[in-house]
Each structure stands twice: as C-alpha cells, then as structure tokens.
Design a protein around this motif. Structure first.
Motif, PDB file in Angstrom:
ATOM      1  N   LEU A  97      29.240  26.884  32.905  1.00 55.39           N
ATOM      2  CA  LEU A  97      27.955  27.549  32.628  1.00 55.39           C
ATOM      3  C   LEU A  97      27.716  28.698  33.602  1.00 55.39           C
ATOM      4  N   GLY A  98      28.038  28.469  34.869  1.00 57.94           N
ATOM      5  CA  GLY A  98      27.920  29.500  35.899  1.00 57.94           C
ATOM      6  C   GLY A  98      29.134  29.412  36.808  1.00 57.94           C
ATOM      7  N   THR A  99      29.582  30.558  37.309  1.00 60.29           N
ATOM      8  CA  THR A  99      30.858  30.569  38.051  1.00 60.29           C
ATOM      9  C   THR A  99      30.788  31.424  39.315  1.00 60.29           C
ATOM     10  N   GLY A 100      29.575  31.711  39.778  1.00 60.94           N
ATOM     11  CA  GLY A 100      29.453  32.628  40.903  1.00 60.94           C
ATOM     12  C   GLY A 100      29.163  31.933  42.230  1.00 60.94           C
ATOM     13  N   ALA A 101      29.637  32.526  43.311  1.00 53.44           N
ATOM     14  CA  ALA A 101      29.213  32.126  44.656  1.00 53.44           C
ATOM     15  C   ALA A 101      27.858  32.783  44.925  1.00 53.44           C
ATOM     16  N   ALA A 102      27.324  32.555  46.121  1.00 53.02           N
ATOM     17  CA  ALA A 102      25.915  32.891  46.376  1.00 53.02           C
ATOM     18  C   ALA A 102      25.650  34.367  46.645  1.00 53.02           C
ATOM     19  N   ASP A 103      26.659  35.251  46.513  1.00 50.94           N
ATOM     20  CA  ASP A 103      26.421  36.659  46.838  1.00 50.94           C
ATOM     21  C   ASP A 103      26.136  37.535  45.606  1.00 50.94           C
TER      22      ASP A 103
ATOM     23  N   GLY B 243      26.396  33.554  37.053  1.00 53.67           N
ATOM     24  CA  GLY B 243      25.334  32.619  37.433  1.00 53.67           C
ATOM     25  C   GLY B 243      25.801  31.672  38.527  1.00 53.67           C
ATOM     26  N   SER B 244      24.864  30.892  39.068  1.00 52.48           N
ATOM     27  CA  SER B 244      25.209  29.901  40.095  1.00 52.48           C
ATOM     28  C   SER B 244      26.152  28.863  39.488  1.00 52.48           C
ATOM     29  N   THR B 245      27.079  28.390  40.303  1.00 47.40           N
ATOM     30  CA  THR B 245      28.142  27.525  39.795  1.00 47.40           C
ATOM     31  C   THR B 245      27.581  26.225  39.211  1.00 47.40           C
ATOM     32  N   CYS B 246      27.901  26.002  37.954  1.00 43.02           N
ATOM     33  CA  CYS B 246      27.468  24.792  37.245  1.00 43.02           C
ATOM     34  C   CYS B 246      28.452  24.558  36.111  1.00 43.02           C
TER      35      CYS B 246
ATOM     36  N   LEU C 185      44.781  18.941  36.031  1.00 40.50           N
ATOM     37  CA  LEU C 185      43.896  20.105  36.092  1.00 40.50           C
ATOM     38  C   LEU C 185      43.207  20.134  37.456  1.00 40.50           C
ATOM     39  N   ILE C 186      43.155  21.309  38.051  1.00 40.25           N
ATOM     40  CA  ILE C 186      42.387  21.473  39.290  1.00 40.25           C
ATOM     41  C   ILE C 186      41.405  22.625  39.086  1.00 40.25           C
ATOM     42  N   VAL C 187      40.133  22.346  39.314  1.00 41.32           N
ATOM     43  CA  VAL C 187      39.127  23.407  39.352  1.00 41.32           C
ATOM     44  C   VAL C 187      38.905  23.716  40.831  1.00 41.32           C
ATOM     45  N   TRP C 188      39.379  24.891  41.215  1.00 38.44           N
ATOM     46  CA  TRP C 188      39.431  25.247  42.632  1.00 38.44           C
ATOM     47  C   TRP C 188      38.210  26.043  43.082  1.00 38.44           C
ATOM     48  N   ASP C 189      37.788  25.816  44.301  1.00 36.62           N
ATOM     49  CA  ASP C 189      36.950  26.771  45.016  1.00 36.62           C
ATOM     50  C   ASP C 189      37.861  27.957  45.336  1.00 36.62           C
ATOM     51  N   ALA C 190      37.558  29.085  44.703  1.00 39.22           N
ATOM     52  CA  ALA C 190      38.360  30.296  44.940  1.00 39.22           C
ATOM     53  C   ALA C 190      37.455  31.429  45.407  1.00 39.22           C
TER      54      ALA C 190
ATOM     55  N   VAL D 154      42.139  26.298  37.451  1.00 33.80           N
ATOM     56  CA  VAL D 154      41.016  27.187  37.151  1.00 33.80           C
ATOM     57  C   VAL D 154      40.409  27.624  38.479  1.00 33.80           C
ATOM     58  N   PHE D 155      40.207  28.924  38.629  1.00 29.12           N
ATOM     59  CA  PHE D 155      39.607  29.461  39.855  1.00 29.12           C
ATOM     60  C   PHE D 155      38.121  29.709  39.606  1.00 29.12           C
ATOM     61  N   ASN D 156      37.293  29.110  40.461  1.00 33.02           N
ATOM     62  CA  ASN D 156      35.848  29.108  40.209  1.00 33.02           C
ATOM     63  C   ASN D 156      35.103  29.441  41.499  1.00 33.02           C
ATOM     64  N   HIS D 157      33.751  29.558  41.396  1.00 31.45           N
ATOM     65  CA  HIS D 157      32.894  29.887  42.551  1.00 31.45           C
ATOM     66  C   HIS D 157      33.344  31.231  43.143  1.00 31.45           C
ATOM     67  N   ILE D 158      33.264  32.233  42.288  1.00 29.21           N
ATOM     68  CA  ILE D 158      33.823  33.551  42.589  1.00 29.21           C
ATOM     69  C   ILE D 158      32.811  34.389  43.372  1.00 29.21           C
ATOM     70  N   ALA D 159      33.204  34.853  44.539  1.00 35.66           N
ATOM     71  CA  ALA D 159      32.317  35.726  45.326  1.00 35.66           C
ATOM     72  C   ALA D 159      32.462  37.170  44.846  1.00 35.66           C
ATOM     73  N   ARG D 160      31.331  37.809  44.651  1.00 33.04           N
ATOM     74  CA  ARG D 160      31.316  39.205  44.173  1.00 33.04           C
ATOM     75  C   ARG D 160      32.051  40.128  45.144  1.00 33.04           C
ATOM     76  N   THR D 161      31.864  39.862  46.444  1.00 35.29           N
ATOM     77  CA  THR D 161      32.338  40.805  47.463  1.00 35.29           C
ATOM     78  C   THR D 161      33.739  40.499  47.982  1.00 35.29           C
ATOM     79  N   LEU D 162      34.351  39.374  47.538  1.00 35.54           N
ATOM     80  CA  LEU D 162      35.640  38.987  48.125  1.00 35.54           C
ATOM     81  C   LEU D 162      36.785  39.035  47.120  1.00 35.54           C
ATOM     82  N   TRP D 163      36.462  39.408  45.895  1.00 37.21           N
ATOM     83  CA  TRP D 163      37.459  39.612  44.840  1.00 37.21           C
ATOM     84  C   TRP D 163      37.526  41.112  44.531  1.00 37.21           C
ATOM     85  N   PRO D 164      38.567  41.559  43.818  1.00 38.32           N
ATOM     86  CA  PRO D 164      38.588  42.969  43.392  1.00 38.32           C
ATOM     87  C   PRO D 164      37.345  43.295  42.559  1.00 38.32           C
ATOM     88  N   THR D 165      37.040  44.560  42.421  1.00 33.15           N
ATOM     89  CA  THR D 165      35.758  44.976  41.836  1.00 33.15           C
ATOM     90  C   THR D 165      35.700  44.822  40.322  1.00 33.15           C
TER      91      THR D 165
END
Ligand SMILES: [Zn+2]
Ligand SMILES: [Zn+2]
Length: 257
Positions: free
Chosen positions: A6-12, A25-28, A176-181, A221-232
């Motif tokens: 439902l949501g896959t973003g880190a807090a930034d 959205g916030s990770t859920c 299956l692994i859903v990773w903090d990435a 699966v790579f999840n909890h994606i930070a806006r500022t730490l991945w490519p743009t």
C-alpha cells in the motif's frame, strides 16, 4: 497469499495530503486483504485511493513504533470503520499500547520467537536491528510460513540481519524476502545499523547462499525506499533494483506468494 504494497516510502517523502504524483506513502503492506503490516500516517489516504474497505482489516502487526509506521489517527480510522464486525486486533511491542487505551481495539504484546497463527499462516516475530532510541523498545521482523512450508521474511525496518535470524533459518529456505532497502544506492551510508543499502543486501544474500537459506529461486522485494538515498528517476531506481537482483516495491503493487 496476496501481498499488496500500500505504501513503500521511508520517512523523507512529503506526506502532506493529497500526496503528489510520484510520492511514496508510508510503508504499509496488506496480506490477503485483511492482515496489515504497519499503519503510518498516509494509510487512510492510500486506502481510499485504492478503494479498500477499512472494515475488512482484521489485524495490524507493527514492526516498530517509529511514527512512519505507527500513527494513532490511522489506527482509529481502521478501528472505527463503519460496518466493522469484530474489534480490530493489534500486535506489537509494549510501547505501541501506551497510547491506544481509548481505541476500540484488542492488543497483544509480541515476544520474539513465539509463533502467532493467522488463519493458515504462522508468523514468528524476530528481532530486528533497528534503533528506537532506547534499550527498552523493540523492533520486529516477521517470518511468515504458509501451510506448504514456504517462507517469507518480512524484514523492515532494519539493517544487517541479526545472528538469531540465521539460527532460526538454519536448514530452511527463504522463498521471499521483503527487504528494508532504505539506503538504495548510497554506499557506506551511516544508517547501516538501522537500514540496508543494496550492497548490504547482496552481501547478506551471498552469505545466506552459503547456507542455502537463499538460493536462485528466492525472490527479493526492495521496500521502504528513501527519496534522497536512491537515484532520482523511477527508471534509474528500477534499473538499480534489477541490478541488485530484486523487484522495487511500488505503492499499489501486488504480488502473490
Ligand atoms: Zn521506517
Ligand atoms: Zn524505523
């Protein structure tokens, strides 16, 4: 099992509502339409966007009490959903329940290594390597087992997996692994004790490969994606995830397990 991210973003990310296009959205995550993992601030908005009925959520398991995963307004929205048949059940660490006394919920404190049964699935809460600003507060990963023995590790938030997890997984295979990435392509990031980057994930996969816990058939699966730490750009993020051997989670994405 149907897994909806439902949501896959880190807090930034900017979570002012309505969410702007491209904002995560916030990770859920929602399993089989009724078991929710975490309920952060954008959950009511995202549920409405996806036209999901909040009365159908029966249980929420919290990974930890950080505000991007645990939000009282979001819990109240689900607990008070019109048409709800049974009280909403919450599972988490004891600090989760310090502020939920006024809500119509049933709460259960989790213990590491003690299984819970949700329908045909077994969930084992495991210790996560994630700092909560105190020695008392706890963070959990979940090892989720289907009746046929297939295993998913839901591993966020957390950096380097704990040795206890390796011991629990000995002689077993993760399907299956859903990773903090969170930290994506940011190499040598100082968040390593709380969050992974893609290089740490590949290191752990190779290590677990020596024990056959992770093999070529394991899905990532790579999840909890930070806006500022991945490519743009979305394309660059997809390419980075592919190069690291996994699927980049996106808001609204479903997979079956
Ligand atoms: Zn988080
Ligand atoms: Zn956190």
């Amino acid at each position: 099992m149907d897994i909806l991210f439902l949501g896959t973003g880190a807090a930034d990310w900017d979570w002012s509502l309505p969410l702007k296009a491209g904002v995560r959205g916030s990770t859920c995550t929602i399993l089989d339409g009724h078991i929710m993992l975490d309920a952060g601030p954008t959950v009511p908005y995202r549920m409405e966007q996806e036209k999901l009925n909040s009365a159908s959520i029966t249980d929420i398991l919290f990974t930890h009490s950080h505000s991007d995963h645990f939000n009282l307004d979001s819990i109240a929205y689900i607990a008070n959903a019109p048409g709800r048949k049974e009280k909403l059940r919450l599972f988490g660490s004891k600090e989760i329940f310090e502020n939920t006394a006024d809500l119509p919920i049933e709460g259960k404190c989790l213990e590491y290594g003690v299984d819970l049964q949700f329908g045909e699935y077994k969930f084992m809460p495991l210790p996560a390597n994630h700092d909560l600003g105190s020695f008392e507060k706890k963070a959990y990963h979940y090892l989720i087992e289907k009746p046929n023995g297939e295993l998913m590790l839901y591993a966020l938030d957390g950096g380097w997996l704990m040795g206890r997890i390796r011991e629990v997984l000995k002689e077993r295979h993760l399907d299956l692994i859903v990773w903090d990435a969170t930290s994506g392509t940011s190499r040598y990031n100082w968040r390593f004790g709380c969050h992974n980057d893609l290089y740490m994930i590949q290191y752990m996969c190779k290590g677990f490969g020596q024990l056959n816990i992770v093999t070529d058939t394991t899905r990532h699966v790579f999840n909890h994606i930070a806006r500022t730490l991945w490519p743009t750009t979305p394309e660059e993020r997809q390419a980075a995830a592919k190069e690291a051997g996994g699927l980049l989670a996106e808001d609204g994405m479903s997979i079956s397990f």
